[in-house]
Design a protein around this motif. Sequence first.
Motif, PDB file in Angstrom:
ATOM      1  N   PRO B  29       0.817  -1.215   0.000  1.00 43.27           N
ATOM      2  CA  PRO B  29       0.000   0.000   0.000  1.00 43.27           C
ATOM      3  C   PRO B  29       0.850   1.264   0.000  1.00 43.27           C
ATOM      4  CG  PRO B  29       0.073  -0.997   2.171  1.00 43.27           C
ATOM      5  CD  PRO B  29       0.760  -1.947   1.263  1.00 43.27           C
ATOM      6  N   PHE B  30       0.247   2.345  -0.419  1.00 46.18           N
ATOM      7  CA  PHE B  30       0.960   3.603  -0.637  1.00 46.18           C
ATOM      8  C   PHE B  30       0.713   4.552   0.516  1.00 46.18           C
ATOM      9  CE2 PHE B  30       2.661   7.096  -3.060  1.00 46.18           C
ATOM     10  CZ  PHE B  30       1.897   8.195  -2.703  1.00 46.18           C
ATOM     11  N   SER B  31       1.777   5.234   0.964  1.00 42.41           N
ATOM     12  CA  SER B  31       1.630   6.251   1.991  1.00 42.41           C
ATOM     13  C   SER B  31       1.902   7.643   1.424  1.00 42.41           C
ATOM     14  CB  SER B  31       2.578   5.973   3.164  1.00 42.41           C
ATOM     15  OG  SER B  31       2.513   7.016   4.107  1.00 42.41           O
ATOM     16  N   ASN B  32       3.080   7.836   0.870  1.00 45.88           N
ATOM     17  CA  ASN B  32       3.406   9.141   0.309  1.00 45.88           C
ATOM     18  C   ASN B  32       4.557   9.017  -0.676  1.00 45.88           C
ATOM     19  OD1 ASN B  32       6.088   9.813   1.769  1.00 45.88           O
ATOM     20  ND2 ASN B  32       4.712   9.240   3.430  1.00 45.88           N
ATOM     21  N   LEU B  33       4.778  10.096  -1.405  1.00 42.28           N
ATOM     22  CA  LEU B  33       5.837  10.133  -2.409  1.00 42.28           C
ATOM     23  C   LEU B  33       6.579  11.448  -2.248  1.00 42.28           C
ATOM     24  CD1 LEU B  33       5.521   9.214  -6.158  1.00 42.28           C
ATOM     25  CD2 LEU B  33       6.498  11.414  -5.497  1.00 42.28           C
ATOM     26  N   ARG B  34       7.896  11.348  -2.203  1.00 43.45           N
ATOM     27  CA  ARG B  34       8.722  12.561  -2.109  1.00 43.45           C
ATOM     28  C   ARG B  34       9.620  12.684  -3.320  1.00 43.45           C
ATOM     29  NH1 ARG B  34       9.318  15.560   2.612  1.00 43.45           N
ATOM     30  NH2 ARG B  34       8.392  14.608   4.463  1.00 43.45           N
ATOM     31  N   TRP B  35       9.835  13.931  -3.718  1.00 40.43           N
ATOM     32  CA  TRP B  35      10.856  14.244  -4.709  1.00 40.43           C
ATOM     33  C   TRP B  35      12.029  14.894  -3.977  1.00 40.43           C
ATOM     34  CZ3 TRP B  35      11.044  12.999  -9.801  1.00 40.43           C
ATOM     35  CH2 TRP B  35       9.861  12.579 -10.409  1.00 40.43           C
ATOM     36  N   TYR B  36      13.224  14.358  -4.260  1.00 40.33           N
ATOM     37  CA  TYR B  36      14.454  14.919  -3.714  1.00 40.33           C
ATOM     38  C   TYR B  36      15.303  15.459  -4.859  1.00 40.33           C
ATOM     39  CZ  TYR B  36      13.755  12.686   0.878  1.00 40.33           C
ATOM     40  OH  TYR B  36      13.268  12.300   2.119  1.00 40.33           O
ATOM     41  N   LYS B  37      16.031  16.517  -4.559  1.00 39.36           N
ATOM     42  CA  LYS B  37      17.020  17.066  -5.484  1.00 39.36           C
ATOM     43  C   LYS B  37      18.409  16.772  -4.923  1.00 39.36           C
ATOM     44  CE  LYS B  37      18.742  21.391  -7.473  1.00 39.36           C
ATOM     45  NZ  LYS B  37      18.780  22.863  -7.317  1.00 39.36           N
ATOM     46  N   GLN B  38      19.272  16.220  -5.789  1.00 40.39           N
ATOM     47  CA  GLN B  38      20.627  15.915  -5.356  1.00 40.39           C
ATOM     48  C   GLN B  38      21.629  16.627  -6.263  1.00 40.39           C
ATOM     49  OE1 GLN B  38      21.851  11.753  -5.394  1.00 40.39           O
ATOM     50  NE2 GLN B  38      23.466  12.146  -3.909  1.00 40.39           N
ATOM     51  N   ASP B  39      22.245  17.662  -5.739  1.00 41.89           N
ATOM     52  CA  ASP B  39      23.315  18.333  -6.470  1.00 41.89           C
ATOM     53  C   ASP B  39      24.547  17.435  -6.502  1.00 41.89           C
ATOM     54  OD1 ASP B  39      22.274  21.410  -4.968  1.00 41.89           O
ATOM     55  OD2 ASP B  39      21.912  20.742  -7.025  1.00 41.89           O
ATOM     56  N   THR B  40      25.368  17.613  -7.526  1.00 44.42           N
ATOM     57  CA  THR B  40      26.565  16.793  -7.670  1.00 44.42           C
ATOM     58  C   THR B  40      27.447  16.912  -6.431  1.00 44.42           C
ATOM     59  OG1 THR B  40      26.521  17.075 -10.067  1.00 44.42           O
ATOM     60  CG2 THR B  40      28.598  16.370  -9.078  1.00 44.42           C
ATOM     61  N   GLY B  41      27.824  15.772  -5.870  1.00 39.77           N
ATOM     62  CA  GLY B  41      28.700  15.758  -4.713  1.00 39.77           C
ATOM     63  C   GLY B  41      28.025  16.109  -3.395  1.00 39.77           C
ATOM     64  N   ARG B  42      26.713  16.179  -3.393  1.00 40.67           N
ATOM     65  CA  ARG B  42      25.973  16.542  -2.173  1.00 40.67           C
ATOM     66  C   ARG B  42      24.953  15.456  -1.851  1.00 40.67           C
ATOM     67  NH1 ARG B  42      26.415  22.153  -1.544  1.00 40.67           N
ATOM     68  NH2 ARG B  42      25.695  21.788   0.597  1.00 40.67           N
ATOM     69  N   GLY B  43      24.352  15.543  -0.681  1.00 39.80           N
ATOM     70  CA  GLY B  43      23.289  14.631  -0.322  1.00 39.80           C
ATOM     71  C   GLY B  43      21.946  15.116  -0.865  1.00 39.80           C
ATOM     72  N   PRO B  44      20.987  14.214  -1.030  1.00 40.24           N
ATOM     73  CA  PRO B  44      19.655  14.620  -1.507  1.00 40.24           C
ATOM     74  C   PRO B  44      18.951  15.545  -0.516  1.00 40.24           C
ATOM     75  CG  PRO B  44      19.970  12.239  -1.721  1.00 40.24           C
ATOM     76  CD  PRO B  44      21.094  12.758  -0.874  1.00 40.24           C
ATOM     77  N   VAL B  45      18.151  16.441  -1.062  1.00 34.61           N
ATOM     78  CA  VAL B  45      17.359  17.373  -0.257  1.00 34.61           C
ATOM     79  C   VAL B  45      15.917  17.302  -0.735  1.00 34.61           C
ATOM     80  CG1 VAL B  45      16.997  19.779   0.376  1.00 34.61           C
ATOM     81  CG2 VAL B  45      19.319  18.899   0.118  1.00 34.61           C
ATOM     82  N   SER B  46      14.994  17.204   0.216  1.00 34.20           N
ATOM     83  CA  SER B  46      13.582  17.063  -0.153  1.00 34.20           C
ATOM     84  C   SER B  46      13.048  18.341  -0.802  1.00 34.20           C
ATOM     85  CB  SER B  46      12.758  16.747   1.095  1.00 34.20           C
ATOM     86  OG  SER B  46      11.387  16.662   0.782  1.00 34.20           O
ATOM     87  N   LEU B  47      12.313  18.154  -1.908  1.00 32.77           N
ATOM     88  CA  LEU B  47      11.651  19.274  -2.580  1.00 32.77           C
ATOM     89  C   LEU B  47      10.187  19.356  -2.177  1.00 32.77           C
ATOM     90  CD1 LEU B  47      12.979  18.932  -6.248  1.00 32.77           C
ATOM     91  CD2 LEU B  47      13.548  20.734  -4.612  1.00 32.77           C
ATOM     92  N   THR B  48       9.535  18.204  -2.160  1.00 36.89           N
ATOM     93  CA  THR B  48       8.108  18.206  -1.869  1.00 36.89           C
ATOM     94  C   THR B  48       7.647  16.809  -1.515  1.00 36.89           C
ATOM     95  OG1 THR B  48       5.939  18.878  -2.724  1.00 36.89           O
ATOM     96  CG2 THR B  48       7.389  17.775  -4.262  1.00 36.89           C
ATOM     97  N   ILE B  49       6.543  16.726  -0.810  1.00 39.90           N
ATOM     98  CA  ILE B  49       5.928  15.445  -0.478  1.00 39.90           C
ATOM     99  C   ILE B  49       4.495  15.436  -0.997  1.00 39.90           C
ATOM    100  CG2 ILE B  49       5.248  16.315   1.814  1.00 39.90           C
ATOM    101  CD1 ILE B  49       5.373  13.424   2.833  1.00 39.90           C
ATOM    102  N   MET B  50       4.101  14.303  -1.544  1.00 39.18           N
ATOM    103  CA  MET B  50       2.737  14.144  -2.041  1.00 39.18           C
ATOM    104  C   MET B  50       2.088  12.992  -1.266  1.00 39.18           C
ATOM    105  SD  MET B  50       2.625  16.406  -4.408  1.00 39.18           S
ATOM    106  CE  MET B  50       1.138  16.038  -5.334  1.00 39.18           C
ATOM    107  N   THR B  51       0.966  13.256  -0.644  1.00 35.32           N
ATOM    108  CA  THR B  51       0.221  12.203   0.024  1.00 35.32           C
ATOM    109  C   THR B  51      -0.935  11.747  -0.857  1.00 35.32           C
ATOM    110  OG1 THR B  51      -1.142  13.836   1.169  1.00 35.32           O
ATOM    111  CG2 THR B  51       0.833  13.056   2.304  1.00 35.32           C
ATOM    112  N   PHE B  52      -1.613  10.725  -0.421  1.00 34.31           N
ATOM    113  CA  PHE B  52      -2.620  10.059  -1.256  1.00 34.31           C
ATOM    114  C   PHE B  52      -3.687  11.015  -1.761  1.00 34.31           C
ATOM    115  CE2 PHE B  52      -4.513   6.187  -2.735  1.00 34.31           C
ATOM    116  CZ  PHE B  52      -5.872   6.447  -2.783  1.00 34.31           C
TER     117      PHE B  52
END
Lengths: 114, 113
Positions: B29-52
């Motif tokens: 089952p589905f809870s939520n979906l996040r988009w992350y942005k990852q710049d080169t050489g950096r860790g991912p950073v959350s852009l947005t979360i989408m719930t059902f």
Amino acid sequence: NAGVTQTPKFQVLKTGQSMTLQCAQDMNHNSMYWYRQDPGMGLRLIYYSASEGTTDKGEVPNGYNVSRLNKREFSLRLESAAPSQTSVYFCASRPLRGNTGELFFGEGSRLTVL
Amino acid sequence: KNQVEQSPQSLIILEGKNCTLQCNYTVSPFSNLRWYKQDTGRGPVSLTIMTFSENTKSNGRYTATLDADTKQSSLHITASQLSDSASYICVVSGNTGFQKLVFGTGTRLLVSP
């Protein structure tokens, strides 16, 4: 605003050597994670710690051990490094025990095993 | 098997142009979906979360959509800037156990001057 801090940023090892990757977060998060990122593959979970005093295996735990030293710190140890462990390692933390909490990542540790 | 597939794998666009990145998932089952942005050489950073229950959500020039029926999400970038050059990772969370995060392999975007 340090967030999640990983050390070292770069490391080169010879096959069979051991090392520990350090991770610390200053956001008072309960959950901490170690991931590895390889070209063409999504981030894969190695180990996680849901809360201080607990650790559990993730998707790819073989060859690794972890220690949740306290609420802030979560270390990843390679006892006998292998070339297959060449990767970029990310530590992350999350504030909520549920599923909606955002993951906060460190800057990554790039490990090369020769 | 729970999977997240992103397309395209890579994309080059001219500065100022728009683009759309796709994410298809089979996590259930589905809870939520996040988009992350990852710049080169950096860790991912959350852009947005989408719930059902959410269909669309904007964060500046980033607009995410979610169609829970077809299990598809998109990330639309408007008036791209050079700083948008990064990898964009779709992460889907299932609601059985708090560790159930499934990562896509990402779309690598290059914005060219």
